[in-house]
Design a protein around this motif. Sequence first.
Motif, PDB file in Angstrom:
ATOM      1  N   PRO A 212      -2.436   7.608 -17.239  1.00  0.00           N
ATOM      2  CA  PRO A 212      -2.572   7.775 -18.695  1.00  0.00           C
ATOM      3  C   PRO A 212      -2.963   9.171 -19.145  1.00  0.00           C
ATOM      4  N   PHE A 213      -3.693   9.937 -18.315  1.00  0.00           N
ATOM      5  CA  PHE A 213      -4.155  11.276 -18.708  1.00  0.00           C
ATOM      6  C   PHE A 213      -3.165  12.378 -18.324  1.00  0.00           C
ATOM      7  N   ALA A 214      -1.963  12.003 -17.899  1.00  0.00           N
ATOM      8  CA  ALA A 214      -0.994  12.996 -17.431  1.00  0.00           C
ATOM      9  C   ALA A 214      -0.514  13.935 -18.527  1.00  0.00           C
ATOM     10  N   VAL A 215      -0.801  13.634 -19.785  1.00  0.00           N
ATOM     11  CA  VAL A 215      -0.388  14.494 -20.892  1.00  0.00           C
ATOM     12  C   VAL A 215      -1.539  15.351 -21.419  1.00  0.00           C
ATOM     13  N   ILE A 216      -2.702  15.287 -20.768  1.00  0.00           N
ATOM     14  CA  ILE A 216      -3.886  16.006 -21.240  1.00  0.00           C
ATOM     15  C   ILE A 216      -4.228  17.139 -20.266  1.00  0.00           C
ATOM     16  N   PRO A 217      -4.315  18.401 -20.741  1.00  0.00           N
ATOM     17  CA  PRO A 217      -4.683  19.511 -19.865  1.00  0.00           C
ATOM     18  C   PRO A 217      -6.044  19.298 -19.213  1.00  0.00           C
ATOM     19  N   GLU A 218      -6.205  19.853 -18.037  1.00  0.00           N
ATOM     20  CA  GLU A 218      -7.431  19.647 -17.258  1.00  0.00           C
ATOM     21  C   GLU A 218      -8.692  20.036 -18.024  1.00  0.00           C
ATOM     22  N   ARG A 219      -8.660  21.173 -18.690  1.00  0.00           N
ATOM     23  CA  ARG A 219      -9.850  21.620 -19.398  1.00  0.00           C
ATOM     24  C   ARG A 219     -10.185  20.717 -20.581  1.00  0.00           C
ATOM     25  N   GLU A 220      -9.192  20.083 -21.162  1.00  0.00           N
ATOM     26  CA  GLU A 220      -9.459  19.133 -22.246  1.00  0.00           C
ATOM     27  C   GLU A 220     -10.099  17.863 -21.693  1.00  0.00           C
ATOM     28  N   VAL A 221      -9.669  17.454 -20.511  1.00  0.00           N
ATOM     29  CA  VAL A 221     -10.312  16.303 -19.871  1.00  0.00           C
ATOM     30  C   VAL A 221     -11.765  16.645 -19.574  1.00  0.00           C
ATOM     31  N   ALA A 222     -12.012  17.881 -19.130  1.00  0.00           N
ATOM     32  CA  ALA A 222     -13.383  18.308 -18.837  1.00  0.00           C
ATOM     33  C   ALA A 222     -14.246  18.282 -20.097  1.00  0.00           C
ATOM     34  N   LEU A 223     -13.701  18.730 -21.214  1.00  0.00           N
ATOM     35  CA  LEU A 223     -14.458  18.719 -22.468  1.00  0.00           C
ATOM     36  C   LEU A 223     -14.668  17.287 -22.951  1.00  0.00           C
ATOM     37  N   TYR A 224     -13.660  16.446 -22.797  1.00  0.00           N
ATOM     38  CA  TYR A 224     -13.784  15.029 -23.156  1.00  0.00           C
ATOM     39  C   TYR A 224     -14.905  14.386 -22.330  1.00  0.00           C
ATOM     40  N   ALA A 225     -14.936  14.716 -21.045  1.00  0.00           N
ATOM     41  CA  ALA A 225     -16.002  14.187 -20.180  1.00  0.00           C
ATOM     42  C   ALA A 225     -17.363  14.693 -20.636  1.00  0.00           C
ATOM     43  N   HIS A 226     -17.450  15.969 -20.996  1.00  0.00           N
ATOM     44  CA  HIS A 226     -18.715  16.547 -21.454  1.00  0.00           C
ATOM     45  C   HIS A 226     -19.229  15.830 -22.706  1.00  0.00           C
ATOM     46  N   LEU A 227     -18.313  15.480 -23.602  1.00  0.00           N
ATOM     47  CA  LEU A 227     -18.699  14.846 -24.858  1.00  0.00           C
ATOM     48  C   LEU A 227     -19.065  13.378 -24.691  1.00  0.00           C
ATOM     49  N   HIS A 228     -18.384  12.669 -23.807  1.00  0.00           N
ATOM     50  CA  HIS A 228     -18.498  11.214 -23.781  1.00  0.00           C
ATOM     51  C   HIS A 228     -19.049  10.621 -22.482  1.00  0.00           C
ATOM     52  N   VAL A 229     -19.029  11.375 -21.414  1.00  0.00           N
ATOM     53  CA  VAL A 229     -19.460  10.846 -20.121  1.00  0.00           C
ATOM     54  C   VAL A 229     -20.765  11.488 -19.663  1.00  0.00           C
ATOM     55  N   GLY A 230     -20.955  12.744 -19.998  1.00  0.00           N
ATOM     56  CA  GLY A 230     -22.150  13.451 -19.568  1.00  0.00           C
ATOM     57  C   GLY A 230     -21.905  14.252 -18.314  1.00  0.00           C
ATOM     58  N   SER A 231     -22.952  14.802 -17.754  1.00  0.00           N
ATOM     59  CA  SER A 231     -22.825  15.649 -16.567  1.00  0.00           C
ATOM     60  C   SER A 231     -22.456  14.814 -15.347  1.00  0.00           C
ATOM     61  N   LEU A 232     -21.569  15.367 -14.544  1.00  0.00           N
ATOM     62  CA  LEU A 232     -21.117  14.693 -13.331  1.00  0.00           C
ATOM     63  C   LEU A 232     -21.229  15.658 -12.159  1.00  0.00           C
ATOM     64  N   ALA A 233     -21.505  15.108 -10.997  1.00  0.00           N
ATOM     65  CA  ALA A 233     -21.563  15.942  -9.799  1.00  0.00           C
ATOM     66  C   ALA A 233     -20.160  16.446  -9.467  1.00  0.00           C
ATOM     67  N   ASP A 234     -20.053  17.696  -9.113  1.00  0.00           N
ATOM     68  CA  ASP A 234     -18.768  18.288  -8.741  1.00  0.00           C
ATOM     69  C   ASP A 234     -18.944  18.995  -7.404  1.00  0.00           C
ATOM     70  N   HIS A 235     -18.831  18.224  -6.325  1.00  0.00           N
ATOM     71  CA  HIS A 235     -19.083  18.768  -5.002  1.00  0.00           C
ATOM     72  C   HIS A 235     -17.951  19.692  -4.544  1.00  0.00           C
ATOM     73  N   GLY A 236     -16.719  19.334  -4.870  1.00  0.00           N
ATOM     74  CA  GLY A 236     -15.580  20.126  -4.435  1.00  0.00           C
ATOM     75  C   GLY A 236     -15.252  19.838  -2.983  1.00  0.00           C
ATOM     76  N   CYS A 237     -13.993  19.510  -2.726  1.00  0.00           N
ATOM     77  CA  CYS A 237     -13.596  19.190  -1.357  1.00  0.00           C
ATOM     78  C   CYS A 237     -13.568  20.468  -0.518  1.00  0.00           C
ATOM     79  N   PRO A 238     -14.236  20.467   0.632  1.00  0.00           N
ATOM     80  CA  PRO A 238     -14.284  21.676   1.462  1.00  0.00           C
ATOM     81  C   PRO A 238     -12.944  22.056   2.076  1.00  0.00           C
ATOM     82  N   TYR A 239     -11.975  21.132   2.041  1.00  0.00           N
ATOM     83  CA  TYR A 239     -10.667  21.425   2.624  1.00  0.00           C
ATOM     84  C   TYR A 239      -9.648  21.926   1.596  1.00  0.00           C
ATOM     85  N   ALA A 240     -10.015  21.914   0.332  1.00  0.00           N
ATOM     86  CA  ALA A 240      -9.053  22.246  -0.724  1.00  0.00           C
ATOM     87  C   ALA A 240      -8.631  23.709  -0.704  1.00  0.00           C
TER      88      ALA A 240
END
Length: 313
Positions: A212-240
Amino acid sequence: MRDNISLIETPPMNCSKCRREAIIYQRYSGMHLCSEHFTDSVESRVKREIRKHHWIEHGDTIGVALSGGKDSTSLLHFLIKTFGHRPDITILAITIDEGIAGYRDLSETEVIARRYGVPWHTASFAEEYGTTLDGIVAGQGGDDRRSCSFCGVLRRRLVNRIARENGCTKLAFGFNLDDEAQSVMMNVLRGDTERLTMTQRDNPGMIPRIRPFAVIPEREVALYAHLHVGSLADHGCPYAHNALRGDVRRLLNEYTWQHPATKFAVRTLGKEMQGRSTGPVLTPEICPKCGEPAFGTCRTCAVLDEVKQDKRT
């Protein structure tokens, strides 16, 4: 990093739709949006995409692949907000532990699932395959250049099995516009005509996937999360860091800075190329070794056979 969306800096601008202070400027649309109209913009586009593809229907049980990051958590929030009140729709969460030290913390996803009041199901590479992604990389002498490919194949098979066993009729992934555009460009750079033109088809035993979010840019999803979900852990995959996707991401972000609609155009190209293959249409079969559905050679078994060979050598 340059991208197709910019947070408002001083002096503050007013929302293009009202007189409130804008929190975002969409370069591709030319609009300044306040928090309310930004949320409306995101959710209306996601709803339109769901209606367009008939992704959610009466009686569906939707399994959300929940990693605990901004994309999957925002998707779970949206689905609960939009469909959580409907007695004919069931929503549950599925988390896969790949076995990457310091990366996956199941307690974080458990907290998210409890917050939204959805059943939470987990599975791990260790239990399913008898090894972890760290173990697979170690078996390759520490060479992690193929780690993302191995992980993707094994994770897809496992999340599908858990979803099927729990009665899911749809599997929802939090892939955003950037993810979609990157995948198309990766296939272009590899010269992978088969993946670019393959026909999307039903595969008995494979739960239909929705994005469903395939039409939303990544940074907009991040802002949406900031507004409605709150802070989330972002560990980052070490293999990426070794993945082609990282290079493609940087390429697209740089180009999109000058041409804001680029990622939308690349995704559209990918959609238009689908189904143009002139090759033979493969019929899904059940792998005699693992009992799971596959087109042609079972990639999961091929990966596991290679892992076993690495252990022997």
